[in-house]
Write a protein that holds these residues in place. Structure first.
Motif, short mmCIF file in Angstrom:
data_model
loop_
_atom_site.label_atom_id
_atom_site.label_comp_id
_atom_site.label_asym_id
_atom_site.label_seq_id
_atom_site.Cartn_x
_atom_site.Cartn_y
_atom_site.Cartn_z
N GLN A 1 0.85 -1.20 0.00
CA GLN A 1 0.00 0.00 0.00
C GLN A 1 0.88 1.24 0.00
O GLN A 1 1.71 1.43 0.88
CB GLN A 1 -0.90 0.00 1.25
CG GLN A 1 -2.01 1.01 1.21
CD GLN A 1 -3.06 0.69 0.17
OE1 GLN A 1 -3.23 -0.45 -0.23
NE2 GLN A 1 -3.76 1.70 -0.29
N GLY A 2 0.74 2.06 -1.02
CA GLY A 2 1.50 3.29 -1.12
C GLY A 2 0.58 4.46 -1.41
O GLY A 2 -0.63 4.31 -1.43
N LYS A 3 1.16 5.60 -1.68
CA LYS A 3 0.34 6.77 -1.97
C LYS A 3 -0.31 6.71 -3.34
O LYS A 3 -1.42 7.17 -3.52
CB LYS A 3 1.18 8.04 -1.86
CG LYS A 3 1.52 8.37 -0.42
CD LYS A 3 1.85 9.83 -0.29
CE LYS A 3 2.06 10.11 1.18
NZ LYS A 3 1.81 11.48 1.52
N GLN B 1 -2.16 4.75 -6.03
CA GLN B 1 -2.92 3.54 -6.28
C GLN B 1 -2.88 3.25 -7.78
O GLN B 1 -2.63 4.14 -8.60
CB GLN B 1 -4.37 3.70 -5.81
CG GLN B 1 -4.50 4.02 -4.34
CD GLN B 1 -3.87 2.94 -3.47
OE1 GLN B 1 -4.18 1.76 -3.62
NE2 GLN B 1 -2.97 3.33 -2.59
N SER C 1 2.26 15.48 -10.72
CA SER C 1 1.88 15.53 -9.31
C SER C 1 0.71 16.48 -9.09
O SER C 1 -0.25 16.16 -8.39
CB SER C 1 3.09 15.95 -8.47
OG SER C 1 2.73 16.06 -7.12
N ASN D 1 -3.10 15.58 -7.79
CA ASN D 1 -3.62 16.27 -6.62
C ASN D 1 -4.92 17.00 -6.96
O ASN D 1 -5.90 16.90 -6.22
CB ASN D 1 -2.58 17.24 -6.07
CG ASN D 1 -2.98 17.83 -4.74
OD1 ASN D 1 -3.81 17.28 -4.01
ND2 ASN D 1 -2.42 18.97 -4.40
N THR E 1 -5.18 13.07 -4.92
CA THR E 1 -4.09 12.20 -4.49
C THR E 1 -2.84 13.06 -4.37
O THR E 1 -2.31 13.52 -5.37
CB THR E 1 -3.85 11.07 -5.51
OG1 THR E 1 -5.05 10.30 -5.64
CG2 THR E 1 -2.72 10.17 -5.08
N GLU E 2 -2.41 13.26 -3.13
CA GLU E 2 -1.17 14.02 -2.92
C GLU E 2 0.00 13.07 -2.97
O GLU E 2 0.10 12.14 -2.18
CB GLU E 2 -1.22 14.73 -1.56
CG GLU E 2 -2.21 15.88 -1.53
CD GLU E 2 -2.12 16.69 -0.26
OE1 GLU E 2 -0.99 16.92 0.22
OE2 GLU E 2 -3.18 17.08 0.24
N VAL E 3 0.86 13.32 -3.94
CA VAL E 3 2.00 12.43 -4.14
C VAL E 3 3.19 13.26 -4.60
O VAL E 3 3.04 14.23 -5.33
CB VAL E 3 1.64 11.30 -5.15
CG1 VAL E 3 1.32 11.87 -6.50
CG2 VAL E 3 2.72 10.27 -5.23
N ALA F 1 7.88 10.01 -5.95
CA ALA F 1 7.04 8.80 -5.98
C ALA F 1 6.58 8.48 -7.40
O ALA F 1 6.55 7.32 -7.80
CB ALA F 1 5.84 8.97 -5.05
#
Length: 181
Positions: A46-48, A50, A74, A78, A83-85, A89
């Motif tokens: 499980q990571g930021k 998906q 990114s 967002n 999704t903040e990544v 990443a």
């Protein structure tokens, strides 16, 4: 005036993308996308990011992943997917496993759509038991995909993809679909 037109175009594009995504979800669920990602090793824990977010980024965000910056990617995730990544990443996800993941998702989507009935009646139906149409197309891809999609050599590009289809006209079914080098 130009700014209003640009905003309207962006709004229309987002609405179109939402409709496309809705249609895709009728064929393949977010859960199935996650299963595919795990099966090919793209997602291991499980990571930021998906699998669905990554699929959106590469296929539906409107960004060209090969040309846009990691910062733009990114910000897009967002802003559109909440999704903040980090850029790091995303950078770490752009690898061979990502290619395998995207390939598997689109192969399944293509098979799901293409293998549905779409019989076309012709005057030849009474004369032939089967009418098979075979066709292919090929296109070049960047050199970095040479290992996965080796080109034909010679003076052409070192990396290329070929898609081959076989369609049976009387039944309205695709009999064979292959994406390869």
């Amino acid at each position: 005036m130009a700014k209003a037109k640009a905003l309207k175009n962006i709004s229309n594009m987002k609405n179109s993308m939402k409709q496309i995504i809705k249609e895709i979800l009728k064929i393949i669920s977010k859960e199935e996308v996650e299963k595919i990602a795990r099966a090919v090793g793209f997602i291991q824990r499980q990571g930021k990011i998906q699998a669905w977010d990554f699929l959106y980024l590469c296929a539906f965000s409107g960004l060209d992943v090969s040309k846009n910056t990691l910062v733009a990617m990114s910000a897009n995730l967002n802003g559109n997917m909440a999704t903040e990544v980090s850029t790091q990443a995303i950078h770490e996800r752009l690898n061979d496993k990502a290619v395998a993941f995207l390939m598997e998702v689109f192969t399944r989507l293509l098979n799901s759509v293409a293998l549905t009935d779409s019989k076309i009646s012709t005057i030849w139906d009474t004369h032939f038991d089967r009418i098979r149409i075979v066709d292919s197309t090929a296109f070049q891809v960047p050199r970095i995909y040479k290992k996965e999609y080796e080109g034909s050599g010679g003076s052409s590009q070192p990396a290329g993809v070929k898609i081959q289809l076989e369609y049976e006209l009387k039944t309205g079914r695709f009999m064979h679909i292959h994406v390869g080098p």
